[in-house]
Scaffold this active site. Structure first.
Site, PDB file in Angstrom:
ATOM      1  N   GLY A  77      -6.561  40.025 -12.453  1.00 55.01           N
ATOM      2  CA  GLY A  77      -7.068  40.486 -13.739  1.00 55.01           C
ATOM      3  C   GLY A  77      -8.530  40.211 -13.949  1.00 55.01           C
ATOM      4  O   GLY A  77      -9.117  40.639 -14.931  1.00 55.01           O
ATOM      5  N   GLN A  78      -9.149  39.490 -13.012  1.00 64.02           N
ATOM      6  CA  GLN A  78     -10.562  39.134 -13.152  1.00 64.02           C
ATOM      7  C   GLN A  78     -11.426  40.327 -12.774  1.00 64.02           C
ATOM      8  O   GLN A  78     -11.112  41.075 -11.861  1.00 64.02           O
ATOM      9  CB  GLN A  78     -10.915  37.960 -12.243  1.00 64.02           C
ATOM     10  CG  GLN A  78     -10.269  36.663 -12.656  1.00 64.02           C
ATOM     11  CD  GLN A  78     -10.884  36.089 -13.902  1.00 64.02           C
ATOM     12  OE1 GLN A  78     -12.085  36.191 -14.106  1.00 64.02           O
ATOM     13  NE2 GLN A  78     -10.066  35.502 -14.736  1.00 64.02           N
ATOM     14  N   HIS A  79     -12.541  40.455 -13.467  1.00 60.64           N
ATOM     15  CA  HIS A  79     -13.522  41.470 -13.089  1.00 60.64           C
ATOM     16  C   HIS A  79     -14.266  40.962 -11.857  1.00 60.64           C
ATOM     17  O   HIS A  79     -14.520  39.773 -11.730  1.00 60.64           O
ATOM     18  CB  HIS A  79     -14.538  41.705 -14.217  1.00 60.64           C
ATOM     19  CG  HIS A  79     -13.895  42.282 -15.445  1.00 60.64           C
ATOM     20  ND1 HIS A  79     -13.484  43.590 -15.513  1.00 60.64           N
ATOM     21  CD2 HIS A  79     -13.586  41.730 -16.636  1.00 60.64           C
ATOM     22  CE1 HIS A  79     -12.967  43.820 -16.694  1.00 60.64           C
ATOM     23  NE2 HIS A  79     -12.999  42.691 -17.404  1.00 60.64           N
TER      24      HIS A  79
END
Length: 85
Positions: A77-79
């Site tokens: 979910g991290q950019h």
């Protein structure tokens, strides 16, 4: 006769493949779960908890259990962060 041997061959050497998608909120332990599964089923050493970084994309883990193949998709979910140096 051919169908008998083909059926036996298929039964012995064909593996059922399952795809498992691991989803969750940030820092929920998705990658840690994947690393633990690889440790248990592949008899390999896991990454220490302090070396596991947030997933910027996806991790894919493949595990073979008896007559089945499990393909885990750990969707992060991290950019993605681009470091300009």
């Amino acid at each position: 006769m051919f169908s008998l041997f083909y059926g036996l061959w298929k039964y012995l050497f064909t593996k059922t493949e399952f795809h498992v998608l691991i989803l969750g909120i940030d820092k929920a332990g998705k990658t840690t779960l994947l690393e633990k599964l690889k440790t248990v089923y592949l008899n390999m050493e896991s990454l220490p908890h302090d070396r596991i970084v947030p997933t910027g994309g996806l991790n894919i883990g493949r595990i073979q259990v008896s007559n089945s193949k499990l393909v885990f998709w750990d969707l992060g979910g991290q950019h993605a962060r681009v470091l300009i140096g």
